[in-house]
Design an enzyme around this catalytic site. Structure first.
Site, PDB file in Angstrom:
ATOM      1  N   TYR A   1      45.019  41.987  27.545  1.00 33.55           N
ATOM      2  CA  TYR A   1      45.254  41.063  28.651  1.00 33.55           C
ATOM      3  C   TYR A   1      46.323  40.041  28.264  1.00 33.55           C
ATOM      4  O   TYR A   1      47.249  39.780  29.034  1.00 33.55           O
ATOM      5  CB  TYR A   1      43.959  40.351  29.032  1.00 33.55           C
ATOM      6  CG  TYR A   1      44.125  39.349  30.158  1.00 33.55           C
ATOM      7  CD1 TYR A   1      44.408  39.775  31.451  1.00 33.55           C
ATOM      8  CD2 TYR A   1      44.004  37.975  29.922  1.00 33.55           C
ATOM      9  CE1 TYR A   1      44.566  38.867  32.481  1.00 33.55           C
ATOM     10  CE2 TYR A   1      44.160  37.063  30.953  1.00 33.55           C
ATOM     11  CZ  TYR A   1      44.442  37.510  32.233  1.00 33.55           C
ATOM     12  OH  TYR A   1      44.615  36.611  33.251  1.00 33.55           O
TER      13      TYR A   1
ATOM     14  N   ASN B   1      44.220  40.405  49.432  1.00 34.20           N
ATOM     15  CA  ASN B   1      42.992  40.564  50.213  1.00 34.20           C
ATOM     16  C   ASN B   1      41.843  39.710  49.699  1.00 34.20           C
ATOM     17  O   ASN B   1      40.808  39.593  50.357  1.00 34.20           O
ATOM     18  CB  ASN B   1      42.556  42.033  50.230  1.00 34.20           C
ATOM     19  CG  ASN B   1      42.267  42.562  48.838  1.00 34.20           C
ATOM     20  OD1 ASN B   1      43.198  42.742  48.064  1.00 34.20           O
ATOM     21  ND2 ASN B   1      41.009  42.805  48.515  1.00 34.20           N
TER      22      ASN B   1
END
Length: 304
Positions: free
Chosen positions: A178, A25
């Site tokens: 991360y 999106n």
């Protein structure tokens, strides 16, 4: 086809192919969905927020008349949501040509997924591991099918697989967590490719990274990184950042187990080329241990 400046004009005809893209999106995922739809692919936008997904699909449809787009709810921080999405996709799709594991989070404050996993590992690696395992049988018979998983240059930063504290319960580093998740993405790709090859499957697994791209992924980054991401001379556009993914997904010369990233300065920007990942990422013993742990944590067993 240009080998030095491969771009979206080099994407072959995608008519008849179905692509499932996580996080489609916004940012890289949106650009990837847009380019594939423009070349004839049917595209499933697998997104956490249905309204934002529908808005993204409407933007693509306005620019690409006749685009075949579907929006599927998927929250990678919830195994229940992943299973529900996989069930829905399996009911709708007899075959999947492309699974693009694009969605991700970066440098989040310490938090956990619905299932108690550290958020970055749980979303970036374990969520995509589970989704791939649940959809792979729709890809195994399909000639030319590909699983493309996004990693990052961050796989080199303070990165190792912390089996002694995989969920960062003893201490927490945003950067380290991360890096671990992005290293896990690569190790997953390499181990999946080995299993696909051993099974003689026509599907392949490939990895990509976008370099330094100006996307919403930097929302938790330090202020100076956010500033740099807004400077065109430092960070490239989401459209340019999506090109390594698109090349990994569509270039007929791509082989399983390859890794693609920008070919410019320190792989931060530029047109996509084959990239080299860290020596650590190729450690087969760690890959296999991570695979076994991931199966145990997600309770997902692969058909290869």
């Amino acid at each position: 086809m240009s080998t030095t400046q491969w771009n979206d004009e080099d994407i072959p005809d995608q008519r008849g192919r179905l692509a499932v893209i996580t996080g489609a999106n916004t940012g890289l995922g949106l650009e990837t969905a847009w380019a594939l739809a423009a070349h004839g692919a049917s595209v499933v936008l697998a997104v956490r927020d249905i309204d934002r997904g529908k808005h993204a699909a409407a933007r693509i449809a306005e620019a690409v008349p006749g685009a075949n787009l579907t929006v599927q709810r998927l929250d990678l921080a919830s195994l229940d949501s992943i299973r529900a999405a996989a069930d829905a996709l399996r009911a709708q799709c007899d075959r999947i040509d492309l699974l693009i594991n694009n969605a991700g989070v970066m440098y989040t404050p310490k938090q956990t997924t619905q299932d108690g996993f550290e958020m970055q590992l749980g979303t970036n690696h374990l969520g995509h591991f589970a989704l791939t395992g649940l959809l792979l049988d729709r890809m195994l018979p399909v000639q030319g099918s590909r699983v493309v998983t996004l990693s990052s240059n961050g796989h080199r930063m303070q990165a190792q697989i912390h089996f002694d504290d995989l969920q960062w319960e003893q201490s927490y580093s945003r950067v380290g967590a991360y890096g671990q998740s992005k290293l896990a993405n690569l190790m997953f790709t390499y181990e999946l490719q080995r299993r696909l090859a051993d099974a003689g499957a026509p599907a392949i697994a490939v990895a990509a990274h976008p370099g330094f791209a100006n996307t919403e992924l930097s929302r938790y980054s330090p202020a100076f990184v956010k500033l740099l991401s807004k400077l065109p001379m430092m960070a490239q556009s989401p459209q340019m950042g999506s090109l390594p993914t698109l090349r990994a997904a569509t270039d007929p010369d791509v082989r399983g187990g390859r890794y693609y990233g920008p070919g410019g300065f320190m792989e931060t920007r530029g047109y996509p080329k084959p990239a080299e990942s860290s020596k650590q990422s190729h450690d087969q013993a760690v890959q296999q241990r991570l695979w076994a742990v991931s199966e145990q944590l997600t309770d997902v067993k692969f058909p290869v």
